[in-house]
Design a protein around this motif. Structure first.
Motif, PDB file in Angstrom:
ATOM      1  N   TRP A 155      -6.974 -11.337   0.479  1.00 32.23           N
ATOM      2  CA  TRP A 155      -5.985 -10.506  -0.187  1.00 32.23           C
ATOM      3  C   TRP A 155      -5.016 -11.390  -0.967  1.00 32.23           C
ATOM      4  N   GLU A 156      -4.506 -10.824  -2.027  1.00 32.00           N
ATOM      5  CA  GLU A 156      -3.544 -11.536  -2.876  1.00 32.00           C
ATOM      6  C   GLU A 156      -2.150 -10.944  -2.764  1.00 32.00           C
ATOM      7  N   SER A 157      -2.064  -9.657  -2.459  1.00 34.76           N
ATOM      8  CA  SER A 157      -0.749  -9.024  -2.328  1.00 34.76           C
ATOM      9  C   SER A 157      -0.764  -8.080  -1.140  1.00 34.76           C
ATOM     10  N   VAL A 158       0.368  -7.967  -0.472  1.00 31.83           N
ATOM     11  CA  VAL A 158       0.511  -7.076   0.670  1.00 31.83           C
ATOM     12  C   VAL A 158       1.816  -6.314   0.516  1.00 31.83           C
ATOM     13  N   VAL A 159       1.758  -5.028   0.813  1.00 31.57           N
ATOM     14  CA  VAL A 159       2.935  -4.155   0.780  1.00 31.57           C
ATOM     15  C   VAL A 159       3.208  -3.714   2.206  1.00 31.57           C
ATOM     16  N   GLN A 160       4.319  -4.152   2.756  1.00 28.51           N
ATOM     17  CA  GLN A 160       4.711  -3.824   4.128  1.00 28.51           C
ATOM     18  C   GLN A 160       5.752  -2.715   4.090  1.00 28.51           C
ATOM     19  N   VAL A 161       5.368  -1.548   4.565  1.00 24.98           N
ATOM     20  CA  VAL A 161       6.241  -0.368   4.553  1.00 24.98           C
ATOM     21  C   VAL A 161       6.809  -0.191   5.951  1.00 24.98           C
ATOM     22  N   ARG A 162       8.126  -0.097   6.041  1.00 23.64           N
ATOM     23  CA  ARG A 162       8.799   0.003   7.327  1.00 23.64           C
ATOM     24  C   ARG A 162       9.853   1.103   7.297  1.00 23.64           C
ATOM     25  N   GLN A 163      10.099   1.694   8.460  1.00 22.47           N
ATOM     26  CA  GLN A 163      11.183   2.659   8.659  1.00 22.47           C
ATOM     27  C   GLN A 163      11.707   2.494  10.083  1.00 22.47           C
ATOM     28  N   LEU A 174       3.505  10.466   4.348  1.00 20.22           N
ATOM     29  CA  LEU A 174       3.193   9.511   3.291  1.00 20.22           C
ATOM     30  C   LEU A 174       1.694   9.281   3.181  1.00 20.22           C
ATOM     31  N   GLU A 175       1.009   9.288   4.305  1.00 19.74           N
ATOM     32  CA  GLU A 175      -0.438   9.091   4.299  1.00 19.74           C
ATOM     33  C   GLU A 175      -1.147  10.198   3.536  1.00 19.74           C
ATOM     34  N   GLN A 176      -0.689  11.434   3.699  1.00 17.78           N
ATOM     35  CA  GLN A 176      -1.304  12.544   2.975  1.00 17.78           C
ATOM     36  C   GLN A 176      -1.030  12.458   1.476  1.00 17.78           C
ATOM     37  N   LEU A 177       0.135  11.995   1.087  1.00 16.79           N
ATOM     38  CA  LEU A 177       0.419  11.809  -0.339  1.00 16.79           C
ATOM     39  C   LEU A 177      -0.451  10.709  -0.933  1.00 16.79           C
ATOM     40  N   LEU A 178      -0.663   9.634  -0.196  1.00 16.90           N
ATOM     41  CA  LEU A 178      -1.526   8.553  -0.674  1.00 16.90           C
ATOM     42  C   LEU A 178      -2.960   9.028  -0.847  1.00 16.90           C
ATOM     43  N   ILE A 179      -3.430   9.885   0.064  1.00 12.05           N
ATOM     44  CA  ILE A 179      -4.795  10.406  -0.043  1.00 12.05           C
ATOM     45  C   ILE A 179      -4.909  11.358  -1.227  1.00 12.05           C
ATOM     46  N   LYS A 180      -3.921  12.201  -1.420  1.00 10.37           N
ATOM     47  CA  LYS A 180      -3.988  13.178  -2.508  1.00 10.37           C
ATOM     48  C   LYS A 180      -3.993  12.497  -3.870  1.00 10.37           C
ATOM     49  N   HIS A 181      -3.191  11.457  -4.048  1.00  8.31           N
ATOM     50  CA  HIS A 181      -3.095  10.770  -5.332  1.00  8.31           C
ATOM     51  C   HIS A 181      -4.012   9.554  -5.421  1.00  8.31           C
ATOM     52  N   ASN A 182      -4.832   9.311  -4.392  1.00  4.30           N
ATOM     53  CA  ASN A 182      -5.831   8.233  -4.401  1.00  4.30           C
ATOM     54  C   ASN A 182      -5.193   6.891  -4.736  1.00  4.30           C
ATOM     55  N   VAL A 183      -4.092   6.592  -4.090  1.00  6.88           N
ATOM     56  CA  VAL A 183      -3.400   5.327  -4.322  1.00  6.88           C
ATOM     57  C   VAL A 183      -4.084   4.188  -3.576  1.00  6.88           C
ATOM     58  N   CYS A 184      -4.738   4.476  -2.476  1.00  7.32           N
ATOM     59  CA  CYS A 184      -5.362   3.439  -1.646  1.00  7.32           C
ATOM     60  C   CYS A 184      -6.848   3.280  -1.937  1.00  7.32           C
ATOM     61  N   GLY A 185      -7.297   3.713  -3.118  1.00  4.41           N
ATOM     62  CA  GLY A 185      -8.721   3.608  -3.422  1.00  4.41           C
ATOM     63  C   GLY A 185      -9.220   2.174  -3.497  1.00  4.41           C
ATOM     64  N   LYS A 186      -8.384   1.253  -3.960  1.00  2.00           N
ATOM     65  CA  LYS A 186      -8.779  -0.150  -4.099  1.00  2.00           C
ATOM     66  C   LYS A 186      -8.096  -1.034  -3.061  1.00  2.00           C
ATOM     67  N   CYS A 187      -7.636  -0.443  -2.012  1.00  2.00           N
ATOM     68  CA  CYS A 187      -6.972  -1.205  -0.954  1.00  2.00           C
ATOM     69  C   CYS A 187      -8.028  -1.899  -0.089  1.00  2.00           C
ATOM     70  N   ILE A 188      -7.827  -3.198   0.177  1.00  2.00           N
ATOM     71  CA  ILE A 188      -8.798  -3.949   0.979  1.00  2.00           C
ATOM     72  C   ILE A 188      -8.714  -3.550   2.440  1.00  2.00           C
ATOM     73  N   TYR A 201      -4.021  -5.713  -0.857  1.00  2.00           N
ATOM     74  CA  TYR A 201      -4.671  -5.485  -2.144  1.00  2.00           C
ATOM     75  C   TYR A 201      -5.230  -6.798  -2.682  1.00  2.00           C
ATOM     76  N   PRO A 202      -6.301  -6.723  -3.491  1.00  2.00           N
ATOM     77  CA  PRO A 202      -6.909  -7.965  -4.018  1.00  2.00           C
ATOM     78  C   PRO A 202      -6.152  -8.583  -5.183  1.00  2.00           C
ATOM     79  N   THR A 203      -5.290  -7.820  -5.861  1.00  2.00           N
ATOM     80  CA  THR A 203      -4.562  -8.343  -7.012  1.00  2.00           C
ATOM     81  C   THR A 203      -3.089  -7.984  -6.895  1.00  2.00           C
TER      82      THR A 203
END
Length: 538
Positions: A155-163, A174-188, A201-203
């Motif tokens: 991986w080249e980049s990582v997004v760490q989401v915390r609350q 948030l998981e359902q929103l990511l699935i609906k908008h296909n944001v994690c399609g290229k997530c490693i 993510y690879p880039t």
């Protein structure tokens, strides 16, 4: 054998022409420029010679793409896939391509067949057209992106989401929103952490896109950092790994927050004790006593952080004894979809425990949903332990005894079994634990307790979707395949509860199936491969 026929130009009606003999075999034929019959012509001239009849193309089963290059996505029997197949045929540039079409093959054969028609000019100016079939064998090969996904440290980049909260309802949403908008399609990879999620993510650009989506979806702030991995001074190249830490504000729906003096003054002197009724990219708050509504951005939130006085874990159930609404429509106080009313409530557990029945009078913003006898969830601030910062921010203001939050449906039982819909979930890896040998039993028990807690919170999230039509409008709900089997039980369980005002999930809101994809060779048409044909244009 190949069928053949001559194509002659249209000429005016004239006297019938006499046949001639073939110059090679002596068979009587219709006159043509070559003076040769079709069998003799095919034995001497083959314009398809040098053109590949069998070709191998590569398909990645991980992402469903074909190697062009680059790797592209193409449906079966589509123009994109046909163009890819034609570019793989060697020698096709030596002839003129007239027509190309698909021939149906068995779904399990992993073969694709294309029927081609080509033309070429031979001696004496004669043009020969010939049809033939090219067979494509589909072989499996991983694309570079999928190869990286199965290799560690790619991986080249990582997004760490915390609350910083004690539950994960925000991440379920948030998981359902990511699935609906296909944001994690290229997530490693996605790794589940105790207080959030990590997205790899690879880039770098894909990580930036993820951060931009989060900033437009939830109130948050992001911090960026990078770490040098390798460098080459001779070629002046550097390789970094990039990290974004996205912190979501610790306020969720149905929480009670207390503003400080400066933020309350900037919002027109609003009462500092507010109820959060919605969280989008803004934190939306309401005062049930005055029906004033305000929206707080993430920038304003972190400039003057409010204090969360109560969260959902402190909700108590009350019974509505009386609801007082103004008779004159002009005297009714509304704020959007909310209607203010004066409710007389009593703790539901007072009767169960045999305690003295104590009634409370409270202004509520959900008067349009309540009527005498209903159950409602709220905060009993009179007997609650509040943080120390709350009293200093109130500045002499009195706390309300009860704050009503949402309507409850205690008579609804077996909701998980009788639920009509289901949700997609992201595939996540568990966080890495310690490697100590001692205390394995304790860690195992703690892991089981965490899984049970996570399952209970997810079921509560599903209940929230059922009870809130506005919340499920932004989520893809999928119809359960076994819903018809449980429908009879659901009707029996809810036979006496049809008048409680429960917002039912209609079948029109559900999506049929969880999504299907065609396999190699699968098609909607049927047919058989035709024989090769040769035509001659004169």
């Amino acid at each position: 054998t190949m069928a053949a026929k001559f194509l002659e130009p249209a000429v005016p009606a004239a006297a019938p022409m006499e046949g001639i003999l073939c110059c090679n075999c002596g068979v009587k034929i219709v006159p043509n420029q070559l003076n040769m019959c079709i069998p003799c012509l095919k034995s001497k001239v083959d314009i398809t010679m040098g053109i590949s009849k069998q070709v191998t193309i590569f398909f990645c089963r991980g992402c469903g793409r074909y190697q062009r290059p680059p790797w592209i996505t193409a449906a079966l029997e589509s123009r994109e896939l046909l163009a890819l197949c034609l570019k793989k045929i060697r020698g096709l540039n030596k002839v003129k391509l007239v027509d190309a079409g698909w021939i149906w093959t068995e779904p399990h054969s992993r073969r694709l067949k294309v029927k081609l028609a080509v033309e070429k000019e031979v001696f004496n100016g004669a043009i020969i057209r010939q049809q033939f079939v090219v067979e494509f064998m589909v072989a499996n090969q991983q694309c570079p992106e999928c190869q990286k996904s199965y290799t560690e440290h790619t991986w080249e980049s990582v997004v760490q989401v915390r609350q910083k909260v004690r539950h994960k309802r925000t991440f379920f949403w948030l998981e359902q929103l990511l699935i609906k908008h296909n944001v994690c399609g290229k997530c490693i990879n996605i790794r589940d952490q105790p207080d959030g999620l990590d997205f790899y993510y690879p880039t770098k650009s894909l990580g930036q896109h993820m951060v931009q989506f989060l900033e437009g979806t939830v109130p948050c702030r992001a911090k960026f950092s990078k770490k040098l991995i390798t460098q080459d001074d001779h070629s002046n190249t550097y390789r970094y790994k990039y990290t974004w830490i996205v912190e979501i504000v610790p306020v969720c729906k149905d929480d009670i927050v207390v503003l400080n003096g400066r933020m309350a003054s900037s919002m027109g002197g609003i009462c500092p004790i507010l109820l959060c009724y919605k969280v989008s990219n803004l934190v939306m708050l309401i005062d049930p006593n005055t029906m004033q509504r305000v929206s707080v951005s993430s920038k304003a939130f972190y400039r003057d952080p409010p204090v969360v006085a109560c969260s959902r874990g402190q909700l108590r159930r009350f019974v509505v004894m009386d609801m007082d609404l103004p008779d004159d429509p002009e005297e009714k106080v509304t704020a959007g979809k909310f209607l203010q009313g004066e409710a007389t409530v009593m703790r539901d557990d007072d009767n169960e425990n045999g305690a003295d029945e104590e009634e409370y009078i409270s202004y509520t913003h959900i008067a349009h949903q309540l009527r005498p006898g209903d159950s409602v969830l709220g905060y009993d601030l009179k007997y609650s332990n509040l943080p120390e910062d709350v009293s200093s921010r109130l500045k002499g203001r009195d706390l309300p005894e009860v704050v009503l939050v949402r309507k409850a449906y205690p008579k609804r039982k077996n909701r998980q079994k009788n639920r009509k819909f289901k949700l997609k979930i992201l595939k996540k890896d568990k966080a890495e634990g310690g490697r100590e040998e001692s205390g394995k039993g304790k860690r195992r028990n703690a892991g089981r307790a965490a899984e049970r807690k996570n399952e209970d919170e997810f079921q509560q999230f599903m209940n929230d979707l059922e009870e809130d039509p506005d919340m499920r409008a932004d989520v893809n709900l999928y119809k359960r395949s076994d819903y018809k089997q449980d429908r009879k039980n659901m009707e029996e369980a809810e036979e006496d509860d049809s008048d409680d005002g429960f917002p039912e999930v209609e079948l029109q809101e559900l999506i049929d199936g969880m999504g299907t994809s065609l396999s190699i060779g699968e098609s909607k048409q049927n047919g058989r491969a035709s024989m090769e044909e040769t035509e001659i244009k004169l």
